[in-house]
Design a protein around this motif. Structure first.
Motif, PDB file in Angstrom:
ATOM      1  N   ILE A 212       0.865  -1.187   0.000  1.00  0.00           N
ATOM      2  CA  ILE A 212       0.000   0.000   0.000  1.00  0.00           C
ATOM      3  C   ILE A 212       0.900   1.235   0.000  1.00  0.00           C
ATOM      4  N   CYS A 213       0.961   1.892  -1.164  1.00  0.00           N
ATOM      5  CA  CYS A 213       1.912   2.996  -1.382  1.00  0.00           C
ATOM      6  C   CYS A 213       1.204   4.235  -1.922  1.00  0.00           C
ATOM      7  N   SER A 214      -0.051   4.380  -1.607  1.00  0.00           N
ATOM      8  CA  SER A 214      -0.847   5.522  -2.061  1.00  0.00           C
ATOM      9  C   SER A 214      -0.576   6.728  -1.162  1.00  0.00           C
ATOM     10  N   PRO A 215      -1.133   7.892  -1.504  1.00  0.00           N
ATOM     11  CA  PRO A 215      -1.112   8.998  -0.544  1.00  0.00           C
ATOM     12  C   PRO A 215      -1.764   8.575   0.779  1.00  0.00           C
ATOM     13  N   ASN A 216      -1.352   9.255   1.857  1.00  0.00           N
ATOM     14  CA  ASN A 216      -1.727   8.843   3.216  1.00  0.00           C
ATOM     15  C   ASN A 216      -3.228   8.671   3.421  1.00  0.00           C
ATOM     16  N   PHE A 217      -4.044   9.569   2.843  1.00  0.00           N
ATOM     17  CA  PHE A 217      -5.478   9.567   3.173  1.00  0.00           C
ATOM     18  C   PHE A 217      -6.193   8.332   2.638  1.00  0.00           C
ATOM     19  N   LEU A 218      -5.540   7.585   1.768  1.00  0.00           N
ATOM     20  CA  LEU A 218      -6.139   6.351   1.244  1.00  0.00           C
ATOM     21  C   LEU A 218      -5.694   5.110   2.017  1.00  0.00           C
ATOM     22  N   HIS A 219      -4.708   5.256   2.897  1.00  0.00           N
ATOM     23  CA  HIS A 219      -4.132   4.083   3.572  1.00  0.00           C
ATOM     24  C   HIS A 219      -5.187   3.301   4.351  1.00  0.00           C
TER      25      HIS A 219
ATOM     26  N   TRP B 224       1.975  -4.665   3.282  1.00  0.00           N
ATOM     27  CA  TRP B 224       3.170  -3.850   3.581  1.00  0.00           C
ATOM     28  C   TRP B 224       2.747  -2.428   3.259  1.00  0.00           C
ATOM     29  N   ILE B 225       2.629  -1.608   4.295  1.00  0.00           N
ATOM     30  CA  ILE B 225       2.029  -0.283   4.129  1.00  0.00           C
ATOM     31  C   ILE B 225       3.057   0.797   4.413  1.00  0.00           C
ATOM     32  N   GLU B 226       2.986   1.862   3.616  1.00  0.00           N
ATOM     33  CA  GLU B 226       3.918   2.971   3.845  1.00  0.00           C
ATOM     34  C   GLU B 226       3.505   3.773   5.079  1.00  0.00           C
ATOM     35  N   LYS B 227       4.484   4.473   5.625  1.00  0.00           N
ATOM     36  CA  LYS B 227       4.220   5.350   6.765  1.00  0.00           C
ATOM     37  C   LYS B 227       3.802   6.710   6.255  1.00  0.00           C
ATOM     38  N   PRO B 228       3.108   7.558   6.985  1.00  0.00           N
ATOM     39  CA  PRO B 228       2.473   7.193   8.242  1.00  0.00           C
ATOM     40  C   PRO B 228       1.323   6.240   7.952  1.00  0.00           C
ATOM     41  N   MET B 229       1.065   5.305   8.892  1.00  0.00           N
ATOM     42  CA  MET B 229       0.121   4.232   8.585  1.00  0.00           C
ATOM     43  C   MET B 229      -1.284   4.790   8.314  1.00  0.00           C
ATOM     44  N   GLY B 230      -1.829   5.522   9.280  1.00  0.00           N
ATOM     45  CA  GLY B 230      -3.076   6.257   9.058  1.00  0.00           C
ATOM     46  C   GLY B 230      -2.762   7.739   9.127  1.00  0.00           C
ATOM     47  N   VAL B 231      -3.760   8.593   8.905  1.00  0.00           N
ATOM     48  CA  VAL B 231      -3.449  10.024   9.016  1.00  0.00           C
ATOM     49  C   VAL B 231      -3.375  10.467  10.476  1.00  0.00           C
ATOM     50  N   ASP B 232      -3.882   9.606  11.379  1.00  0.00           N
ATOM     51  CA  ASP B 232      -3.777   9.905  12.807  1.00  0.00           C
ATOM     52  C   ASP B 232      -3.809   8.593  13.582  1.00  0.00           C
ATOM     53  N   ALA B 233      -3.777   8.690  14.922  1.00  0.00           N
ATOM     54  CA  ALA B 233      -3.725   7.467  15.734  1.00  0.00           C
ATOM     55  C   ALA B 233      -5.027   6.675  15.622  1.00  0.00           C
ATOM     56  N   ALA B 234      -6.155   7.366  15.509  1.00  0.00           N
ATOM     57  CA  ALA B 234      -7.441   6.652  15.419  1.00  0.00           C
ATOM     58  C   ALA B 234      -7.456   5.765  14.169  1.00  0.00           C
ATOM     59  N   GLN B 235      -7.073   6.321  13.046  1.00  0.00           N
ATOM     60  CA  GLN B 235      -7.019   5.513  11.819  1.00  0.00           C
ATOM     61  C   GLN B 235      -5.981   4.396  11.934  1.00  0.00           C
ATOM     62  N   SER B 236      -4.867   4.727  12.534  1.00  0.00           N
ATOM     63  CA  SER B 236      -3.806   3.719  12.659  1.00  0.00           C
ATOM     64  C   SER B 236      -4.266   2.568  13.552  1.00  0.00           C
TER      65      SER B 236
ATOM     66  N   ARG C 218      -4.187  18.638   6.577  1.00  0.00           N
ATOM     67  CA  ARG C 218      -4.248  17.776   7.765  1.00  0.00           C
ATOM     68  C   ARG C 218      -5.145  16.568   7.544  1.00  0.00           C
ATOM     69  N   GLU C 219      -6.283  16.787   6.861  1.00  0.00           N
ATOM     70  CA  GLU C 219      -7.220  15.673   6.623  1.00  0.00           C
ATOM     71  C   GLU C 219      -6.595  14.588   5.754  1.00  0.00           C
ATOM     72  N   ARG C 220      -5.790  14.998   4.794  1.00  0.00           N
ATOM     73  CA  ARG C 220      -5.287  14.031   3.815  1.00  0.00           C
ATOM     74  C   ARG C 220      -3.882  13.506   4.131  1.00  0.00           C
ATOM     75  N   ALA C 221      -3.103  14.287   4.869  1.00  0.00           N
ATOM     76  CA  ALA C 221      -1.722  13.859   5.143  1.00  0.00           C
ATOM     77  C   ALA C 221      -1.494  13.535   6.609  1.00  0.00           C
TER      78      ALA C 221
ATOM     79  N   VAL D 193      -1.606  26.505   4.397  1.00  0.00           N
ATOM     80  CA  VAL D 193      -0.997  25.218   4.755  1.00  0.00           C
ATOM     81  C   VAL D 193      -1.675  24.738   6.042  1.00  0.00           C
ATOM     82  N   GLY D 194      -2.102  23.490   6.050  1.00  0.00           N
ATOM     83  CA  GLY D 194      -2.925  22.996   7.165  1.00  0.00           C
ATOM     84  C   GLY D 194      -2.213  22.100   8.153  1.00  0.00           C
ATOM     85  N   ASN D 195      -0.903  21.926   7.989  1.00  0.00           N
ATOM     86  CA  ASN D 195      -0.213  21.070   8.970  1.00  0.00           C
ATOM     87  C   ASN D 195       1.234  21.527   9.166  1.00  0.00           C
ATOM     88  N   GLU D 196       1.895  20.870  10.108  1.00  0.00           N
ATOM     89  CA  GLU D 196       3.146  21.364  10.678  1.00  0.00           C
ATOM     90  C   GLU D 196       4.347  21.262   9.731  1.00  0.00           C
ATOM     91  N   ASP D 197       5.140  22.372   9.701  1.00  0.00           N
ATOM     92  CA  ASP D 197       6.414  22.367   8.974  1.00  0.00           C
ATOM     93  C   ASP D 197       7.567  21.968   9.890  1.00  0.00           C
TER      94      ASP D 197
END
Ligand SMILES: NC(=O)c1ccc[n+]([C@@H]2O[C@H](COP(=O)([O-])OP(=O)(O)OC[C@H]3O[C@@H](n4cnc5c(N)ncnc54)[C@H](O)[C@@H]3O)[C@@H](O)[C@H]2O)c1
Length: 420
Positions: free
Chosen positions: A82-89, A104-116, A182-185, A245-249
């Protein structure tokens, strides 16, 4: 020599990582002959026709499709990447688990801990083998520093410093892709880069991060909105309009580990000049060791009292350090980033075929040989969804800590591989 068993694999998402998963599968017979496996790319999925065409031609994929559902329903596929953008994981991993396919899934596994957690729970309920893309673990120098820690050669581990700095987002004119949403990454550079660092700290010390105190910032507040789609960080067209930009640099965090050590973690995706500067330093009462990804094939170590020559010794990776000997014949000959992924691939497949010994993998694995591999127990252990979830819990705790400007506890995850 017994014939290699064929393992049917599927890959979803054919960008940088997907293509690297494809080539890693192809390298298994030569680099990990004791697995006795020949992975075959049965089906690949990506909405891009160009990516599909390239996979058919370059990786000898038998079939290329738009829709990942075809990968999960194909009985000849025994294991999935699973090597798609994060929001599809999340959706893809749940579909894999439901179909009983190891993934075999790329990191981050989910977009947050709940999804993970959903992903981890689904994999456990389905009883499928998993691997997560924490590839820096597999650098022979990192594996050796871990061995030094486990053997007590550095004494009691007192503190660890990890810095994951890159400048892929340093240009304010870089397009506002899904990575900045943030929603997608997920949580920006914390999920993207620092998750590797959290995993490294836990893996090398064998200790869990139990609480964090962090500060974060968005250093480039807006970026041009893309007017086309594309793969990678920058290969899309943009217009004049800019969006937030919706998430941390950038992030800096203090952490406490359950074995009594402390850690400092810092990461930036806008650190001009730092191309991919990933640094790990481990300090103990008897010595210390340090590694940096830009000099991946060496590490520095200082143990005991060196007298008038007190100081670090630079050691070049060689046979005896992790999996180095599979890739190069003599010390000092550089391994590559791609080699780390081949190691991860082998670890994943060892889990996949190990499972076949118990439950069977249907049509996906064919050829001679009973289930189970002649691989030494624990010799090929991939980071699993438990490790993916553990890193996600740290990411979320960092976000909560930065928001509340206080120390925050990290929920603990059973079954991680850090102590194996
Ligand atoms: N382990 C690492 O060091 C590492 C490095 C880079 C990226 N990653 C991770 O890998 C993942 C992919 O990143 P990348 O750099 O390869 O991205 P990328 O932009 O290069 O590729 C993403 C691919 O996914 C495809 N895609 C989009 N929607 C899809 C869908 N519905 N079904 C199937 N495919 C779809 C795109 O067309 C593209 O080909 C991300 O989760 C990222 O965080 C990990």
């Amino acid at each position: 020599m017994a014939a290699l068993r064929e393992v049917g694999v599927g890959v979803v998402g054919l960008g940088w990582m997907g293509r690297l998963h494809c080539s890693s599968y192809q390298r298994i017979p030569a680099r990990f002959p004791e697995l006795g496996l020949r992975p075959r790319l049965r089906v690949v999925a990506d909405p891009s026709a160009a990516a599909q065409g390239a996979a058919l031609e370059q990786f000898e994929a038998q079939r290329a499709v738009d829709d990942a559902a075809a990968v999960f329903s194909d009985p000849s596929v025994a294991a999935v990447s699973i090597c798609s953008p994060n929001f599809l994981h999340r959706g893809l991993a749940l579909a894999a688990a439901e179909a009983g396919k190891p993934f075999w899934i790329e990191k981050p596994m989910g977009v947050d801990a709940a999804q993970s957690r959903e992903i981890h729970d689904a994999a456990r309920a389905a009883g499928v083998a998993t691997a997560v893309g924490f590839n820096y673990r597999h650098a022979p120098a990192v594996e050796h520093i871990r061995a030094l820690v486990r053997e007590g050669r550095l004494g009691r581990i007192t503190n660890v410093r990890c810095r994951m700095d890159a400048d892929y987002a340093a240009s304010p004119d870089g397009p506002l892709t899904w990575r900045y949403d943030r929603e997608r990454a997920g949580a920006g550079v914390i999920a993207d880069l620092l998750s590797h660092g959290s995993d490294l700290v836990q893996y090398v010390t064998g200790q869990a991060i139990t609480e964090v105190s962090a500060t974060t910032d968005v250093l480039i507040r807006d970026r041009p909105i893309p007017t086309s789609t594309g793969v990678g960080h920058g290969s899309v067209e943009v217009g004049d309009e800019r969006g937030p930009v919706g998430n941390e640099d950038w992030v800096a965090a203090l952490a406490t580990l359950d074995g009594g050590a402390h850690a400092t973690l810092e990461s930036s995706r806008v650190a001009r000049g730092h191309r991919s500067d990933y640094v790990l330093e481990v300090f103990g009462t008897e010595g210390s060791a340090r590694w940096t990804f830009t000099r991946m094939n060496e590490f520095e170590v200082m143990i005991g009292d060196g007298g008038l020559e007190h100081g670090y010794t630079t050691v070049f990776a060689g046979a005896g350090h992790g999996d180095y000997g599979r890739f190069q014949p003599g010390p000092g000959i550089p391994m590559s980033f791609d080699d780390l992924k081949a190691i991860e691939c082998a670890q994943f497949l060892a889990g996949v075929v190990g499972d076949a010994g118990d439950g069977g993998l249907g049509d996906g694995v064919t050829g001679d040989g009973a289930g189970g591999l002649g691989v030494g127990a624990g010799a090929l252990v991939a980071p699993t969804t438990a490790d993916g979830l553990a890193a996600a819990e740290i990411t979320d705790a960092i976000v909560r800590s930065a928001a509340s400007r206080s120390w925050v506890e990290v929920p603990q995850v059973d079954g991680t591989t850090r102590a194996m």
